[in-house]
Structure formats: C-alpha cells, structure tokens
Design a protein around this motif. Structure first.
Motif, PDB file in Angstrom:
ATOM      1  N   LEU A 128      40.454  37.067  23.299  1.00  0.00           N
ATOM      2  CA  LEU A 128      39.386  38.062  23.165  1.00  0.00           C
ATOM      3  C   LEU A 128      39.542  39.213  24.160  1.00  0.00           C
ATOM      4  N   ASP A 129      40.323  39.009  25.217  1.00  0.00           N
ATOM      5  CA  ASP A 129      40.412  40.024  26.261  1.00  0.00           C
ATOM      6  C   ASP A 129      41.070  41.305  25.759  1.00  0.00           C
ATOM      7  N   SER A 130      42.138  41.164  24.966  1.00  0.00           N
ATOM      8  CA  SER A 130      42.847  42.366  24.527  1.00  0.00           C
ATOM      9  C   SER A 130      43.411  42.239  23.118  1.00  0.00           C
ATOM     10  N   PHE A 131      43.939  41.070  22.776  1.00  0.00           N
ATOM     11  CA  PHE A 131      44.649  40.941  21.510  1.00  0.00           C
ATOM     12  C   PHE A 131      43.721  41.049  20.304  1.00  0.00           C
ATOM     13  N   LEU A 132      42.648  40.289  20.270  1.00  0.00           N
ATOM     14  CA  LEU A 132      41.773  40.322  19.093  1.00  0.00           C
ATOM     15  C   LEU A 132      41.067  41.677  18.933  1.00  0.00           C
ATOM     16  N   PRO A 133      40.645  42.339  20.010  1.00  0.00           N
ATOM     17  CA  PRO A 133      40.132  43.707  19.822  1.00  0.00           C
ATOM     18  C   PRO A 133      41.173  44.655  19.234  1.00  0.00           C
ATOM     19  N   LEU A 134      42.433  44.494  19.621  1.00  0.00           N
ATOM     20  CA  LEU A 134      43.508  45.308  19.051  1.00  0.00           C
ATOM     21  C   LEU A 134      43.631  45.043  17.551  1.00  0.00           C
ATOM     22  N   CYS A 135      43.543  43.775  17.160  1.00  0.00           N
ATOM     23  CA  CYS A 135      43.608  43.432  15.733  1.00  0.00           C
ATOM     24  C   CYS A 135      42.466  44.081  14.965  1.00  0.00           C
ATOM     25  N   GLU A 136      41.265  44.018  15.515  1.00  0.00           N
ATOM     26  CA  GLU A 136      40.126  44.661  14.853  1.00  0.00           C
ATOM     27  C   GLU A 136      40.365  46.159  14.688  1.00  0.00           C
ATOM     28  N   ALA A 137      40.852  46.792  15.743  1.00  0.00           N
ATOM     29  CA  ALA A 137      41.051  48.241  15.704  1.00  0.00           C
ATOM     30  C   ALA A 137      42.097  48.647  14.675  1.00  0.00           C
ATOM     31  N   ARG A 138      43.093  47.805  14.460  1.00  0.00           N
ATOM     32  CA  ARG A 138      44.191  48.148  13.556  1.00  0.00           C
ATOM     33  C   ARG A 138      44.099  47.463  12.197  1.00  0.00           C
ATOM     34  N   GLY A 139      43.041  46.708  11.976  1.00  0.00           N
ATOM     35  CA  GLY A 139      42.865  46.044  10.687  1.00  0.00           C
ATOM     36  C   GLY A 139      43.816  44.896  10.458  1.00  0.00           C
ATOM     37  N   ILE A 140      44.332  44.311  11.532  1.00  0.00           N
ATOM     38  CA  ILE A 140      45.272  43.190  11.422  1.00  0.00           C
ATOM     39  C   ILE A 140      44.492  41.897  11.218  1.00  0.00           C
ATOM     40  N   GLY A 141      44.928  41.102  10.261  1.00  0.00           N
ATOM     41  CA  GLY A 141      44.277  39.826   9.982  1.00  0.00           C
ATOM     42  C   GLY A 141      44.891  38.684  10.777  1.00  0.00           C
ATOM     43  N   ILE A 142      44.088  37.658  10.997  1.00  0.00           N
ATOM     44  CA  ILE A 142      44.534  36.468  11.715  1.00  0.00           C
ATOM     45  C   ILE A 142      44.330  35.237  10.834  1.00  0.00           C
ATOM     46  N   VAL A 143      45.414  34.511  10.611  1.00  0.00           N
ATOM     47  CA  VAL A 143      45.327  33.158  10.077  1.00  0.00           C
ATOM     48  C   VAL A 143      45.337  32.238  11.284  1.00  0.00           C
ATOM     49  N   LEU A 144      44.329  31.395  11.419  1.00  0.00           N
ATOM     50  CA  LEU A 144      44.193  30.575  12.611  1.00  0.00           C
ATOM     51  C   LEU A 144      44.665  29.158  12.303  1.00  0.00           C
ATOM     52  N   GLY A 145      45.818  28.815  12.841  1.00  0.00           N
ATOM     53  CA  GLY A 145      46.312  27.449  12.729  1.00  0.00           C
ATOM     54  C   GLY A 145      45.880  26.620  13.928  1.00  0.00           C
ATOM     55  N   GLY A 146      45.971  25.321  13.808  1.00  0.00           N
ATOM     56  CA  GLY A 146      45.667  24.443  14.934  1.00  0.00           C
ATOM     57  C   GLY A 146      44.283  24.584  15.505  1.00  0.00           C
ATOM     58  N   PRO A 147      43.222  24.644  14.670  1.00  0.00           N
ATOM     59  CA  PRO A 147      41.875  24.822  15.227  1.00  0.00           C
ATOM     60  C   PRO A 147      41.395  23.647  16.079  1.00  0.00           C
ATOM     61  N   TYR A 148      42.085  22.505  15.970  1.00  0.00           N
ATOM     62  CA  TYR A 148      41.690  21.334  16.752  1.00  0.00           C
ATOM     63  C   TYR A 148      42.567  21.137  17.987  1.00  0.00           C
ATOM     64  N   ASN A 149      43.430  22.123  18.305  1.00  0.00           N
ATOM     65  CA  ASN A 149      44.309  22.018  19.473  1.00  0.00           C
ATOM     66  C   ASN A 149      45.073  20.694  19.507  1.00  0.00           C
ATOM     67  N   SER A 150      45.799  20.430  18.424  1.00  0.00           N
ATOM     68  CA  SER A 150      46.625  19.222  18.270  1.00  0.00           C
ATOM     69  C   SER A 150      45.811  17.943  18.161  1.00  0.00           C
ATOM     70  N   GLY A 151      44.552  18.059  17.837  1.00  0.00           N
ATOM     71  CA  GLY A 151      43.758  16.870  17.551  1.00  0.00           C
ATOM     72  C   GLY A 151      42.626  16.602  18.504  1.00  0.00           C
ATOM     73  N   LEU A 152      42.669  17.167  19.701  1.00  0.00           N
ATOM     74  CA  LEU A 152      41.656  16.871  20.712  1.00  0.00           C
ATOM     75  C   LEU A 152      40.251  17.248  20.246  1.00  0.00           C
ATOM     76  N   LEU A 153      40.122  18.391  19.575  1.00  0.00           N
ATOM     77  CA  LEU A 153      38.802  18.826  19.121  1.00  0.00           C
ATOM     78  C   LEU A 153      38.362  18.097  17.851  1.00  0.00           C
ATOM     79  N   ALA A 154      39.239  17.302  17.298  1.00  0.00           N
ATOM     80  CA  ALA A 154      38.860  16.461  16.159  1.00  0.00           C
ATOM     81  C   ALA A 154      38.423  15.077  16.617  1.00  0.00           C
ATOM     82  N   THR A 155      39.135  14.530  17.593  1.00  0.00           N
ATOM     83  CA  THR A 155      38.847  13.160  18.038  1.00  0.00           C
ATOM     84  C   THR A 155      37.867  13.096  19.195  1.00  0.00           C
ATOM     85  N   GLY A 156      37.738  14.193  19.956  1.00  0.00           N
ATOM     86  CA  GLY A 156      36.992  14.135  21.198  1.00  0.00           C
ATOM     87  C   GLY A 156      37.891  13.633  22.322  1.00  0.00           C
TER      88      GLY A 156
END
Length: 345
Positions: free
Chosen positions: A219-247
């Motif tokens: 959020l510090d620089s990259f995602l604002p740049l994407c918003e400004a340039r209309g670049i899309g993000i496909v977000l892989g690994g939303p569970y950070n290799s499983g930790l956010l799925a299992t706890g």
C-alpha cells in the motif's frame, strides 16, 4: 459469482470472476493427484461459477497445462479467461535430471531453462498453446522475476534487465497483434512489480501472497501506482501458504516455510478478533484483498473438489463492518487499507 470487468487500453478487455482457479496442484505440487482428481477439481470450479483459470509451464513441467487441455475442449472458448506464463523453456532430459524434484511429483522428465528473451517468450507461448490445445490465451505473465526465485537482488537485476530489453517487446508485440489481450508478470514480490510498472506498459500483475491480512506494505507505493495507471492485480496466495487458512497451529507454513514466532503471534491476534465477530479467519483472509480497487480476482489453492466448493462458501460468508474497524483499531490492518463495505471517493 460476481465478476469484475477489466479493460485498461480499450481492446475489449476481460471479465474476471472474483474467485479464480490456480492450477499448480494439477502439476502435482507437493503431492501427486490422479487425472480423475484433477478433472473433479475443474468440474467443481466450473459448476461453482469460476471462469478465470491461471496456469504455467512450470506447474508440473507441462503437466498442468496438458491436464487443462482435456477439460477446456469441452467448454466454449469465450466463456472463460485463461492466463499462462513465460520465462521458462522446458527441455527433455533423463529422469534423474528433471527439474522440481521434491516439489513436483510424477511429472514429465523436463529440465527448466530460464529464458526471458524475445525468442524465448515466443517459443514458450507457442509451446503453451500446444499443451493447452488452444489457439489463443488471454494473458501472459512473465514468471518469477523476483529475488525469491533467482536468489539475490543482483541476479534478479540481471534477469530483469534482459527481460526489459528483449522479452518485454515480445509481449508488447503479441498484445498489439491481438494474440493476447493483456500481459504482465507473475511474481512473489511487489517491489519487482513496481520496478516493471515504472519501466513499461504492463496491464496486470499476479502477485503471490504480498497483499493479505498479514502483509500490506504494498500500500505504501506499489498499489497506489497501480490505481493511478489502471493496472489490475490478480492476488495469489491469499492465505500466505496456508497460515491464514489453518490459524496459528504448530508447524503451520508462512510463505513456503515454517511460520516464525512473531507471525504466529500476529495470526493468533487476527484470529481472536475474527472469533469475537463470529467470523472464521479464512473468511476474512479471502475477502480482504478484494476490497482493493486494483484487485480483479483472488486465486486461492484448491487440491480437491471439496476445497474448491469450500472457497465459494468462504467468499460468500457474511462479515460485519465492525470486524475491519477492530482490526485497524488494534493495529492489525494498515490504517489506509481499503476494506469491504467502505465508501471510496
């Protein structure tokens, strides 16, 4: 399933389902699955409404793409969006010399060769079309231009420079010709994505695990740049290799390695806030990145039909707005992180 329309340059664009399907498991990642099991996952995803599929030559060294071939022959080409990747060429080799041993199992005997050149990109694209049985793909991602893959910043800089001087122009040419609708890079680090975004005309980035409940530095620089340039993000690994799925369980993995104590502690605090609101941690983890306006789809892993159907249920869970407010109040989410239900100016 809800969809998100993406048309950055006015070439007709693409329609992404919010939930996509990543097919690394079809390449026998970490364990071998049968043809029938792969078919069952695809059928479950399709029945659930998933219409965005991501693959790569590396996934099983051609196995993932060839397994997709059988299924895709039975559906209309215009009914789905598919992405694959370039940057590796697959060379036949003796079984003992095959790449990916200990990571991908029961795969064809192929040795990977990194090649980010113009000719390498074109050859990789043509080989993927043959394995997939298609005459076109929608998106090409330059694969693994990151420190995680190449071992050091110096090695990455060398690969990245070679790509920007050569292979980048192959992708640009394919898009200009209409052979693909969009191109970008599929990587493990937002920093290299930002470098590429500032140097070239990229449409999309597939970012694995770098914008999640546990990580919002993008959020510090990259995602604002994407918003400004209309670049899309496909977000892989939303569970950070499983930790956010299992706890925070003993032995839980974070970014492909055993989770360190401080990450386990933070995950436990996230989970405690979720529990106070009657929400499972995995539900908040899957929903969170979709609140960012640059994100077009999230692709969690799914090694079984039950997991794929479960992801749809997870995405449909009711999450109170107060949960997100509490996570920010306790310093567990960045103050400027977009959250579901939040009005955007």
């Amino acid at each position: 399933m809800r969809t998100r329309r993406f048309d950055r340059i006015g070439n007709g664009g693409l329609t992404f389902t919010e939930l996509g399907l990543g097919t690394a498991p079809f390449g026998n990642l970490y364990k071998a699955i049968t043809e029938a099991e792969a078919d069952a996952v695809l059928e479950a995803a399709w029945t659930s409404g998933v219409r965005y599929i991501d693959t790569a030559p590396q996934y099983g060294y051609g196995l993932s793409e060839t397994r997709l071939n059988r299924f895709l022959r039975g559906v209309k080409r215009d009914d789905y969006v598919i992405s694959t990747k370039v940057g590796r060429l697959l060379k036949a080799c003796p079984p003992a010399e095959r790449s990916g041993q200990g990571k991908f199992f029961d795969t064809p005997s192929r040795r990977e060769v990194f090649d980010y050149s113009y000719d390498g990109v074109m050859r990789s694209f043509e080989a993927s079309l043959e394995r997939l049985g298609l005459d076109r793909v929608d998106i090409l991602f330059a694969h693994d231009l990151d420190v995680f893959t190449h071992g050091s910043q110096a090695a990455l800089d060398e690969r990245l420079e070679a790509f920007m001087r050569s292979g980048y122009y192959a992708l640009l040419s394919l898009r200009d010709q209409g052979a693909i609708r969009a191109f970008g890079a599929g990587v493990n680090e937002w920093q290299s994505c930002e470098t590429m975004a500032r140097r070239g005309d990229f449409d999309l980035f597939l970012l694995a695990g770098r914008y999640t409940l546990l990580e919002q530095q993008a959020l510090d620089s990259f995602l604002p740049l994407c918003e400004a340039r209309g670049i899309g993000i496909v977000l892989g690994g939303p569970y950070n290799s499983g930790l956010l799925a299992t706890g925070p369980r003993p032995g839980a993995f974070y970014n492909y390695n055993p989770a360190p104590a401080e990450i386990l502690d933070r995950t436990g605090r996230l989970q405690a806030v979720c529990q106070r609101h009657g929400v499972r941690l995995i539900e908040a983890a899957l929903r969170f990145p979709l609140a960012h306006p640059a994100v077009v789809s999230v692709i969690p892993g799914g090694q079984s039909a039950a997991e794929v159907r479960g992801n749809l249920d997870i995405l449909g869970a009711t999450i109170p707005d107060a949960l997100w407010a509490d996570l920010k109040r306790e310093g567990l989410l960045a103050p400027n992180a977009p959250v579901p239900g939040e009005a955007r100016s």
